[in-house]
Enzyme design. Structure first.
Site, PDB file in Angstrom:
ATOM      1  N   GLN A  97       4.728   9.697  -1.279  1.00 34.84           N
ATOM      2  CA  GLN A  97       3.569   9.246  -2.048  1.00 34.84           C
ATOM      3  C   GLN A  97       2.875  10.501  -2.570  1.00 34.84           C
ATOM      4  O   GLN A  97       2.062  11.111  -1.887  1.00 34.84           O
ATOM      5  CB  GLN A  97       2.664   8.389  -1.171  1.00 34.84           C
ATOM      6  CG  GLN A  97       3.410   7.165  -0.588  1.00 34.84           C
ATOM      7  CD  GLN A  97       3.795   6.159  -1.658  1.00 34.84           C
ATOM      8  OE1 GLN A  97       2.946   5.664  -2.398  1.00 34.84           O
ATOM      9  NE2 GLN A  97       5.102   5.854  -1.776  1.00 34.84           N
TER      10      GLN A  97
ATOM     11  N   SER B  52       0.216  -1.324  -7.685  1.00 31.07           N
ATOM     12  CA  SER B  52       0.446  -1.252  -9.127  1.00 31.07           C
ATOM     13  C   SER B  52      -0.200  -2.379  -9.928  1.00 31.07           C
ATOM     14  O   SER B  52       0.044  -2.478 -11.136  1.00 31.07           O
ATOM     15  CB  SER B  52       1.943  -1.199  -9.450  1.00 31.07           C
ATOM     16  OG  SER B  52       2.523  -0.066  -8.834  1.00 31.07           O
TER      17      SER B  52
ATOM     18  N   GLY C 130      -3.799  -1.297  -2.734  1.00 34.80           N
ATOM     19  CA  GLY C 130      -2.489  -0.669  -2.632  1.00 34.80           C
ATOM     20  C   GLY C 130      -2.330   0.517  -3.579  1.00 34.80           C
ATOM     21  O   GLY C 130      -3.182   0.779  -4.438  1.00 34.80           O
ATOM     22  N   HIS C 131      -1.206   1.197  -3.456  1.00 27.03           N
ATOM     23  CA  HIS C 131      -0.976   2.397  -4.268  1.00 27.03           C
ATOM     24  C   HIS C 131      -0.806   2.054  -5.741  1.00 27.03           C
ATOM     25  O   HIS C 131      -0.272   1.027  -6.098  1.00 27.03           O
ATOM     26  CB  HIS C 131       0.202   3.210  -3.738  1.00 27.03           C
ATOM     27  CG  HIS C 131       1.509   2.517  -3.627  1.00 27.03           C
ATOM     28  ND1 HIS C 131       2.658   3.185  -3.310  1.00 27.03           N
ATOM     29  CD2 HIS C 131       1.858   1.220  -3.752  1.00 27.03           C
ATOM     30  CE1 HIS C 131       3.653   2.323  -3.262  1.00 27.03           C
ATOM     31  NE2 HIS C 131       3.199   1.136  -3.529  1.00 27.03           N
ATOM     32  N   ASN C 132      -1.326   2.921  -6.571  1.00 26.44           N
ATOM     33  CA  ASN C 132      -1.205   2.820  -8.030  1.00 26.44           C
ATOM     34  C   ASN C 132      -1.967   1.646  -8.643  1.00 26.44           C
ATOM     35  O   ASN C 132      -1.783   1.329  -9.824  1.00 26.44           O
ATOM     36  CB  ASN C 132       0.267   2.750  -8.455  1.00 26.44           C
ATOM     37  CG  ASN C 132       0.984   4.033  -8.086  1.00 26.44           C
ATOM     38  OD1 ASN C 132       1.723   4.090  -7.115  1.00 26.44           O
ATOM     39  ND2 ASN C 132       0.712   5.079  -8.825  1.00 26.44           N
TER      40      ASN C 132
END
Lengths: 337, 337, 337
Positions: free
Chosen positions: B199, B260, B240-242
């Protein structure tokens, strides 16, 4: 650690239980009915497990009188075997030493008060005008802000945060990661930007409450957020500002109560269930897991929402029909043909 | 703490409000309409509470002009009484002292920069190449990892973690237990074992954001996870990521956005609601509590999923029928008989 | 930090990949297919993004052989491009230095053991009889209680709590705010008050597990709570006491498993999904997001519950009909008319 040991007869005497069979059997620890050995005590409360009794290797089993008939081993007889087991098991619980005194690393404000027999662990910080009462334990890494009270005999296991104006009653236990007294989520939209509404209240926690790991309880906007006595909150629960929760209510993990809702006494809130803001839930209400309470509940009883689990293909078919449900219903004949 | 005191006229002058009645009444604190006393100020915004006005003991009440007609007491007249109340209440908010300077216990990497007027509390650690800007407050027990920025005027209340590559804008407030910049949940299945996908991104938080207690915001896999300005996140939220969240969006407690996904501006996400990964939600969308967004939303408006709460017995009967819904629908006549 | 640089040919050699085009292209970092530049490596795994390939500015792209046909640039050929990308990206991951040694502020019990090459960060406390094995990293602000083991090569990023009797295998990674080994939620009602049932078990975490930020895993009541090897838990997950989770199972954020449930191997539990207590879920089960498992699952496959998202007005109409579903169903003709 010395291994404690008690005879069945001694346990019966201590907890007011009956003895069936040989009272001289020694108990050195507890176990499950399925796995316990000759020096262990197990219990039988749920009739579903009665079949395990004959094969159990447990030296002693706590059970109801009716279950002991024909039991060849040693039984302790209790009206409520689970409660009796809980009391007995506590004798075998290893407890960390938390001697009175303040760890040299602790950062305590000059205006804070700490009882002489309280335990303050490593890396604890205590803010202005806060008070830790007699026999309380504040474990490592806890942060106590301004104007808080940790009542007599209470225990903050480790890494608990009391932000500000949090008053704990007596014998309250709080598990790691819990945050009490953070700002309630009070916002006013003002010309396209959010404006914070000051959160001037506090949090009041009644005697004998227990608060789970990573649970959050916000402080009130004007008045306080309040938990009555003996409220039991599991992990990862969110309690909004100005909520009140009645005495003896228990909430399972990941459940949440939004701002200003009032929950009654002796309620059981299931895991991941939610209660919307400003609602009232009366005493003795059971909410099943992952249900959402969207209007006030005035009658005791059990309540649910949601749909049953299905294989994904069936679920897709049925869920698609949910979107047509009103239209479908309008086409259903009024009376059976 | 000195007790602040303001006359109604002084408050009107300060915040550009009208005065109705006696402007010389002194206000020393704020209260609810139902409980406030003679030296307290309350507000009336929701028409539902208009009935409490006649009986209110509040010395001063903030209200709309229309509500003040016939009101015998002192009123401050505001177009938006709740926003006006928020501003006034801030005068009475006790704020802990956070004087400039670094607590002697803090562990700060030699390559980190801390502004001279920033406050660094007890047991704070700050990693390599991180920067704390002017007037920022880093409360007790916070952990700031490598390559982070705490923007000017930002406040980490206590026990906040910025793992790595987290850049906060100006005046960001983060409540205890929040974790920003942990690894996104990126996994590839590789010969029967999970392989971590590095990450490498960070987290960027816009000016004036607020992040609730125990909320988590993961760092991006390749690019960054981004919150626009004035985003407001309540407690126990998972981002969450992004993910990107547009300016002025507010999310209630326990809600979650998977990796995302892109959320628009001025959205309101209800408590425990969820948005699946890689979806887009346009501006000005309202998601009600515990709803799940399973496809992108292109039109502003209010959206919901779920079923209503029922007594458990009725719920069981109806929920069982949900499993037959598609079959039932096929048997419903096409047109009303 | 030195910028690493590798030619495409060197990466192919290192990871056993094919080369298509110019192997001398230098890679200095990774990027997305859409945004990567000439010195960056991207990947193409999902066919949905194949359209971006022609316009990508990436110097090197990892892809399947079939996708490289007609590709004018440099490609690395992999059977599983995402896994190959994950391995390559790890070369470019900045890793904080965690040199062997104990930070002078750490508070370590005299009976605890710390391997000579372990890293113990600032403000860490370690309790009696706990052990930190070779090469393990315990980041700043962690609290390790009594009788815990941090296995060789494991990493507690920061502010992790292991309460008591928590044994981590090798190479376990735990993110900030996670709490392992807190009391399970075991209560017996006893004359109108709750009685705590002692939680005498521990937590056992298998090799190569990863535990997300603010996730909680309670210790067992009598026996242990157990995670098999290579279990991957995202953030804000709640695992109740005596749960067992099979090897290689992955759970997404905010999901929860109630006490004594058994989850199989290679399961995928979606975000905010729940499993009730005492159930069994067999191997290779997929639960979609926000679904609730209310009975044991004996067949591998994908399972769901819930209703689809709708505009709120339509939802209200349909949801109201859900309350009449059983009555409606009784009025539907048995066979199609």
């Amino acid at each position: 650690m010395n291994m404690p040991s008690y005879t069945a007869a001694a346990l019966a005497e201590r907890f007011g239980l009956g003895v069936h069979g040989d009272g001289s059997v020694a108990v050195e620890s507890v176990g499950t009915l399925a796995a316990a050995g000759a020096s262990q005590l197990a219990f039988l409360a749920n009739p579903k497990y009665r079949g395990q009794l004959a094969d159990s290797g447990a030296g002693v089993v706590v059970m109801r009188e009716a279950d002991a008939e024909g039991f060849a081993g040693t039984a302790l007889i209790a009206a409520d075997p689970y409660a009796a087991f809980a009391r007995i098991a506590a004798l075998f619980e290893p407890r960390p030493e938390r001697p009175p005194g303040v760890h040299p690393s602790a950062a305590i404000d000059a205006t804070a008060e700490v009882a002489a027999d309280a335990h303050i662990g490593a890396f604890v910080s205590i803010g202005a005008r806060s008070r830790v009462e007699a026999g309380a334990v504040v474990g490592p890494g806890c942060v106590i802000g301004e104007d808080c009270v940790v009542g007599a005999g209470s225990e903050l296991i480790a890494r608990v945060t009391l932000v500000t104006r949090v008053r704990l009653g007596h014998r309250v236990r709080i598990h790691p990661g819990a945050v009490l007294g953070a700002d309630g989520f009070g916002l006013a939209m003002d010309n396209g930007h959010w404006l914070n509404v000051p959160q001037l209240g506090g949090v009041v926690i009644g005697d004998d409450c227990e608060i789970g790991a990573n649970t959050t309880i916000d402080r009130g906007a004007i008045e306080d957020t309040v938990l009555g006595e003996d409220v039991r909150l599991d992990n990862q629960i969110q309690i909004g500002h100005n909520v009140t929760i009645g005495a003896h209510t228990a909430m399972a993990g990941c459940s949440a109560v939004a701002g200003s809702a009032k929950i009654g006494r002796y309620c059981l809130i299931g895991g991941a269930a939610g209660v919307l803001g400003h609602l009232e839930v009366c005493d003795r209400v059971v909410i099943t897991a992952m249900s959402l309470v969207t209007s006030s509940i005035r009658e005791p009883g059990e309540y649910s929402s949601g749909t049953p689990l299905m294989d994904n293909r069936s679920w897709r078919r049925n869920a698609a029909r949910f979107k047509q449900l009103d239209a479908l219903a309008r086409r259903v004949p009024r009376a059976e043909p």
